[in-house]
Design a protein around this motif. Structure first.
Motif, PDB file in Angstrom:
ATOM      1  N   ALA A 217       0.803  -1.221   0.000  1.00  0.00           N
ATOM      2  CA  ALA A 217       0.000   0.000   0.000  1.00  0.00           C
ATOM      3  C   ALA A 217       0.837   1.273   0.000  1.00  0.00           C
ATOM      4  O   ALA A 217       0.348   2.331  -0.398  1.00  0.00           O
ATOM      5  CB  ALA A 217      -0.935   0.004   1.219  1.00  0.00           C
ATOM      6  N   GLN A 218       2.099   1.185   0.429  1.00  0.00           N
ATOM      7  CA  GLN A 218       2.968   2.372   0.412  1.00  0.00           C
ATOM      8  C   GLN A 218       3.874   2.413  -0.803  1.00  0.00           C
ATOM      9  O   GLN A 218       4.656   3.351  -0.951  1.00  0.00           O
ATOM     10  CB  GLN A 218       3.829   2.412   1.682  1.00  0.00           C
ATOM     11  CG  GLN A 218       3.045   2.849   2.919  1.00  0.00           C
ATOM     12  CD  GLN A 218       3.976   3.237   4.055  1.00  0.00           C
ATOM     13  OE1 GLN A 218       5.003   2.611   4.280  1.00  0.00           O
ATOM     14  NE2 GLN A 218       3.612   4.270   4.792  1.00  0.00           N
ATOM     15  N   PHE A 219       3.806   1.425  -1.667  1.00  0.00           N
ATOM     16  CA  PHE A 219       4.703   1.344  -2.821  1.00  0.00           C
ATOM     17  C   PHE A 219       6.148   1.588  -2.381  1.00  0.00           C
ATOM     18  O   PHE A 219       6.860   2.419  -2.947  1.00  0.00           O
ATOM     19  CB  PHE A 219       4.298   2.342  -3.910  1.00  0.00           C
ATOM     20  CG  PHE A 219       2.920   2.105  -4.458  1.00  0.00           C
ATOM     21  CD1 PHE A 219       2.651   1.007  -5.262  1.00  0.00           C
ATOM     22  CD2 PHE A 219       1.877   2.975  -4.158  1.00  0.00           C
ATOM     23  CE1 PHE A 219       1.371   0.782  -5.757  1.00  0.00           C
ATOM     24  CE2 PHE A 219       0.602   2.755  -4.640  1.00  0.00           C
ATOM     25  CZ  PHE A 219       0.341   1.661  -5.449  1.00  0.00           C
ATOM     26  N   LEU A 220       6.557   0.875  -1.333  1.00  0.00           N
ATOM     27  CA  LEU A 220       7.889   1.052  -0.771  1.00  0.00           C
ATOM     28  C   LEU A 220       8.947   0.903  -1.851  1.00  0.00           C
ATOM     29  O   LEU A 220       8.917  -0.044  -2.641  1.00  0.00           O
ATOM     30  CB  LEU A 220       8.117   0.026   0.335  1.00  0.00           C
ATOM     31  CG  LEU A 220       9.396   0.148   1.156  1.00  0.00           C
ATOM     32  CD1 LEU A 220       9.156  -0.356   2.574  1.00  0.00           C
ATOM     33  CD2 LEU A 220      10.567  -0.590   0.520  1.00  0.00           C
ATOM     34  N   ASP A 221       9.881   1.860  -1.916  1.00  0.00           N
ATOM     35  CA  ASP A 221      10.925   1.797  -2.927  1.00  0.00           C
ATOM     36  C   ASP A 221      12.283   2.133  -2.320  1.00  0.00           C
ATOM     37  O   ASP A 221      12.389   2.907  -1.374  1.00  0.00           O
ATOM     38  CB  ASP A 221      10.613   2.710  -4.115  1.00  0.00           C
ATOM     39  CG  ASP A 221      10.459   4.175  -3.714  1.00  0.00           C
ATOM     40  OD1 ASP A 221      10.305   4.453  -2.512  1.00  0.00           O
ATOM     41  OD2 ASP A 221      10.492   5.036  -4.608  1.00  0.00           O
ATOM     42  N   ARG A 222      13.318   1.486  -2.884  1.00  0.00           N
ATOM     43  CA  ARG A 222      14.691   1.696  -2.421  1.00  0.00           C
ATOM     44  C   ARG A 222      15.648   1.694  -3.603  1.00  0.00           C
ATOM     45  O   ARG A 222      15.456   0.969  -4.578  1.00  0.00           O
ATOM     46  CB  ARG A 222      15.110   0.590  -1.441  1.00  0.00           C
ATOM     47  CG  ARG A 222      14.460   0.635  -0.082  1.00  0.00           C
ATOM     48  CD  ARG A 222      14.777   1.902   0.703  1.00  0.00           C
ATOM     49  NE  ARG A 222      16.192   2.126   0.889  1.00  0.00           N
ATOM     50  CZ  ARG A 222      16.865   1.789   1.994  1.00  0.00           C
ATOM     51  NH1 ARG A 222      16.225   1.197   2.997  1.00  0.00           N
ATOM     52  NH2 ARG A 222      18.142   2.062   2.088  1.00  0.00           N
ATOM     53  N   SER A 223      16.712   2.483  -3.473  1.00  0.00           N
ATOM     54  CA  SER A 223      17.767   2.517  -4.480  1.00  0.00           C
ATOM     55  C   SER A 223      18.780   1.409  -4.207  1.00  0.00           C
ATOM     56  O   SER A 223      19.144   1.174  -3.050  1.00  0.00           O
ATOM     57  CB  SER A 223      18.481   3.866  -4.453  1.00  0.00           C
ATOM     58  OG  SER A 223      17.589   4.930  -4.691  1.00  0.00           O
ATOM     59  N   VAL A 224      19.236   0.760  -5.258  1.00  0.00           N
ATOM     60  CA  VAL A 224      20.175  -0.356  -5.144  1.00  0.00           C
ATOM     61  C   VAL A 224      21.298  -0.157  -6.168  1.00  0.00           C
ATOM     62  O   VAL A 224      21.016   0.104  -7.340  1.00  0.00           O
ATOM     63  CB  VAL A 224      19.474  -1.708  -5.422  1.00  0.00           C
ATOM     64  CG1 VAL A 224      20.468  -2.860  -5.338  1.00  0.00           C
ATOM     65  CG2 VAL A 224      18.306  -1.910  -4.470  1.00  0.00           C
ATOM     66  N   PRO A 225      22.552  -0.271  -5.770  1.00  0.00           N
ATOM     67  CA  PRO A 225      23.640  -0.157  -6.752  1.00  0.00           C
ATOM     68  C   PRO A 225      23.585  -1.278  -7.783  1.00  0.00           C
ATOM     69  O   PRO A 225      23.324  -2.441  -7.448  1.00  0.00           O
ATOM     70  CB  PRO A 225      24.907  -0.275  -5.888  1.00  0.00           C
ATOM     71  CG  PRO A 225      24.476   0.049  -4.489  1.00  0.00           C
ATOM     72  CD  PRO A 225      23.051  -0.429  -4.395  1.00  0.00           C
ATOM     73  N   VAL A 226      23.821  -0.935  -9.037  1.00  0.00           N
ATOM     74  CA  VAL A 226      23.866  -1.947 -10.091  1.00  0.00           C
ATOM     75  C   VAL A 226      24.923  -2.997  -9.769  1.00  0.00           C
ATOM     76  O   VAL A 226      24.748  -4.191 -10.062  1.00  0.00           O
ATOM     77  CB  VAL A 226      24.140  -1.286 -11.455  1.00  0.00           C
ATOM     78  CG1 VAL A 226      24.528  -2.331 -12.509  1.00  0.00           C
ATOM     79  CG2 VAL A 226      22.911  -0.518 -11.929  1.00  0.00           C
ATOM     80  N   LYS A 227      26.004  -2.570  -9.139  1.00  0.00           N
ATOM     81  CA  LYS A 227      27.078  -3.501  -8.769  1.00  0.00           C
ATOM     82  C   LYS A 227      26.538  -4.627  -7.891  1.00  0.00           C
ATOM     83  O   LYS A 227      26.943  -5.789  -8.046  1.00  0.00           O
ATOM     84  CB  LYS A 227      28.191  -2.743  -8.053  1.00  0.00           C
ATOM     85  CG  LYS A 227      29.390  -3.600  -7.703  1.00  0.00           C
ATOM     86  CD  LYS A 227      30.477  -2.768  -7.035  1.00  0.00           C
ATOM     87  CE  LYS A 227      31.672  -3.636  -6.669  1.00  0.00           C
ATOM     88  NZ  LYS A 227      32.745  -2.836  -6.004  1.00  0.00           N
ATOM     89  N   LYS A 228      25.654  -4.308  -6.948  1.00  0.00           N
ATOM     90  CA  LYS A 228      25.064  -5.333  -6.089  1.00  0.00           C
ATOM     91  C   LYS A 228      24.160  -6.263  -6.899  1.00  0.00           C
ATOM     92  O   LYS A 228      24.134  -7.477  -6.668  1.00  0.00           O
ATOM     93  CB  LYS A 228      24.275  -4.685  -4.954  1.00  0.00           C
ATOM     94  CG  LYS A 228      23.605  -5.672  -3.999  1.00  0.00           C
ATOM     95  CD  LYS A 228      24.602  -6.524  -3.259  1.00  0.00           C
ATOM     96  CE  LYS A 228      23.929  -7.398  -2.211  1.00  0.00           C
ATOM     97  NZ  LYS A 228      24.898  -8.307  -1.540  1.00  0.00           N
ATOM     98  N   ALA A 229      23.426  -5.699  -7.844  1.00  0.00           N
ATOM     99  CA  ALA A 229      22.534  -6.514  -8.677  1.00  0.00           C
ATOM    100  C   ALA A 229      23.323  -7.574  -9.430  1.00  0.00           C
ATOM    101  O   ALA A 229      22.848  -8.702  -9.628  1.00  0.00           O
ATOM    102  CB  ALA A 229      21.767  -5.625  -9.647  1.00  0.00           C
ATOM    103  N   TYR A 230      24.549  -7.229  -9.850  1.00  0.00           N
ATOM    104  CA  TYR A 230      25.374  -8.172 -10.600  1.00  0.00           C
ATOM    105  C   TYR A 230      26.238  -9.045  -9.695  1.00  0.00           C
ATOM    106  O   TYR A 230      26.971  -9.905 -10.181  1.00  0.00           O
ATOM    107  CB  TYR A 230      26.248  -7.419 -11.607  1.00  0.00           C
ATOM    108  CG  TYR A 230      25.525  -7.198 -12.912  1.00  0.00           C
ATOM    109  CD1 TYR A 230      25.583  -8.152 -13.920  1.00  0.00           C
ATOM    110  CD2 TYR A 230      24.750  -6.060 -13.122  1.00  0.00           C
ATOM    111  CE1 TYR A 230      24.911  -7.970 -15.114  1.00  0.00           C
ATOM    112  CE2 TYR A 230      24.070  -5.861 -14.313  1.00  0.00           C
ATOM    113  CZ  TYR A 230      24.153  -6.829 -15.307  1.00  0.00           C
ATOM    114  OH  TYR A 230      23.465  -6.654 -16.487  1.00  0.00           O
TER     115      TYR A 230
END
Length: 439
Positions: A217-230
């Motif tokens: 309900a809050q559409f919780l969003d966070r920034s994540v480094p692309v480096k972590k994604a990979y």
């Protein structure tokens, strides 16, 4: 041969630190040496003992096997504690009862959960994950299409950045492991590597960040480094072999091993590739780390090396002097646990605990330390070290770097501070009662 075994057993119970800590070698070979030193813990009977009496449950056919098995009714007290049992319009916390669990895998029904806008009832057939932004071709995934990809499995803990926050108080809060450290759990997660989806979409090489958004309900969003994604990020769809629990992100969630819990966005519905962080509400206010002097870190993603003793601990009682196995969990957001040191005299001396394998990266490791309690006061502590050379800080070191709570505390839930990873100390008195203390 018998005498030699006895001599070896006696040697293996040599003390390695003050106040009764015994060498971890006593646990080698499955703890045979330690158990042998205990003698028999059961009631002995003579050769002419009467036949074993039949208990009532052995005299009748048992119940029907259910389609979904639940715990025995005798385990009714092994539950999560709830901060918002009436479902008021505020954040809800459900804490894991670590002092009542063993091993390293948290059962799905006892996995901690925090929900800022309640638990959504999501139809998996209607839920979609959109990947867009700085990519060659935006993609959309359903649970069914996502599950066509090769799935991988990782053991990993998830810890709320506010876990252990009561320990920022100037005076020790008298509470169980569950109330102090219950906002962390460890599970086996199965899903699709986020890197595979980004490659499928064709990520722009100049992109540095992602914004992950949930369908709550809050559409919780966070920034994540692309480096972590990979590195090791997953879009997880299974938890300990079954589909995610609703409170833990059903039907899909972002898993960022070792990163603070709020970044592991549940009910993930959107991942936007961008070239700078979004500075969303949850990373600029709710989960900001306040430092002494009023400054804050811009970002503080990684959960540092940490451990805590689950047995014995507050709320439990030692019935009599004798041999005990001190046990707890250790973990690090930067790697594997290398060793755990245990003290029974408030940190004056330390002995190395035995680690139960396998030891996974960014996951729980259970440690065990043999201890002979003589019935006198003792202070139990554990201190973890990871394979990167990071050590769990002593309390004085931690407070000097990070400060203490700046307002009165009325409940273990009323702390704004984040990322507490210092040592937990349990004081055992001569009656076997246990309190939380600072050393």
């Amino acid at each position: 041969m018998t005498k030699r075994r006895r001599r070896r057993g006696a040697a293996s119970l040599d003390l390695v630190a003050g106040n009764g800590l015994i060498t971890r070698r006593a646990l080698l070979g499955g703890g045979v040496t330690f158990v042998g030193a205990l003698g028999t813990a059961g009631t002995t009977t003579g050769a002419g003992a009467e036949p074993l009496a039949d208990a009532p449950w052995s005299l009748a056919v048992g119940g029907i096997t259910p389609p979904v098995q639940t715990a025995s009714p005798f385990e009714k007290d092994v539950t999560r504690t709830l901060s918002n049992p009436r479902g008021e319009f505020r954040t809800s916390h459900a804490r894991t009862p670590h002092q009542l669990l063993g091993g390293t895998v948290t059962p799905n029904g006892l996995h901690f959960s925090i929900n800022h806008g309640g638990v959504p009832d999501i139809d998996p057939a209607e839920h979609k994950l959109v990947l867009h932004g700085m990519v060659r071709r935006p993609l959309e995934f359903t649970l069914e299409s996502l599950s066509r990809h090769p799935l991988v499995t990782r053991m990993a803990f998830i810890e709320c950045a506010g876990n252990s926050a009561p320990m920022f108080a100037k005076e020790p809060v008298q509470a169980t492991v569950q109330m102090l450290h219950g906002l962390i759990s460890n599970a086996e997660w199965t899903g699709v590597p986020l890197s595979a989806l980004l490659d499928e979409a064709g990520i722009d090489p100049t992109a540095k960040w992602l914004v992950a958004e949930g369908a709550d309900a809050q559409f919780l969003d966070r920034s994540v480094p692309v480096k972590k994604a990979y590195d090791d990020a997953l879009i997880a769809v299974y938890q300990n072999g079954e589909h995610l629990m609703p409170g833990n992100g059903y039907p899909m969630r972002l898993l960022l091993p070792g990163y603070q819990g709020n970044m592991n966005v549940k009910y993930v519905r959107r991942i936007k590739v961008i070239n700078q962080p979004a500075y969303s509400y949850f990373e600029t206010k709710n989960y900001s780390q306040i430092l002494p002097g009023g400054k804050t870190w811009r970002f503080h993603f990684v959960m540092e090396v940490k451990s805590f003793i689950t047995y014995p601990s507050f709320g439990l009682n030692l019935k009599a002097p004798g041999l005990y196995a001190i046990s707890g969990v250790a973990y690090s957001g930067t790697g594997r646990i290398a060793k755990v040191m245990v003290s029974a005299d408030g940190g004056n001396s330390w002995g190395e605990a035995a680690l139960q394998g396998p030891i996974h990266d960014k996951a729980f490791t259970r440690f065990v330390m043999p201890w002979r309690w003589d019935g006198q006061p003792a202070i139990l502590q554990s201190r973890a070290y990871d394979d990167g050379g990071n050590a769990q800080p002593l309390r004085a070191e931690f407070v000097a770097m990070r400060g203490e709570a700046t307002r009165p505390v009325t409940t273990p839930l009323a702390f704004p501070n984040q990322h507490y990873n210092s040592i937990t100390s349990w004081a055992v008195d001569s009656k076997g009662d246990i309190k939380h203390v600072y050393v």
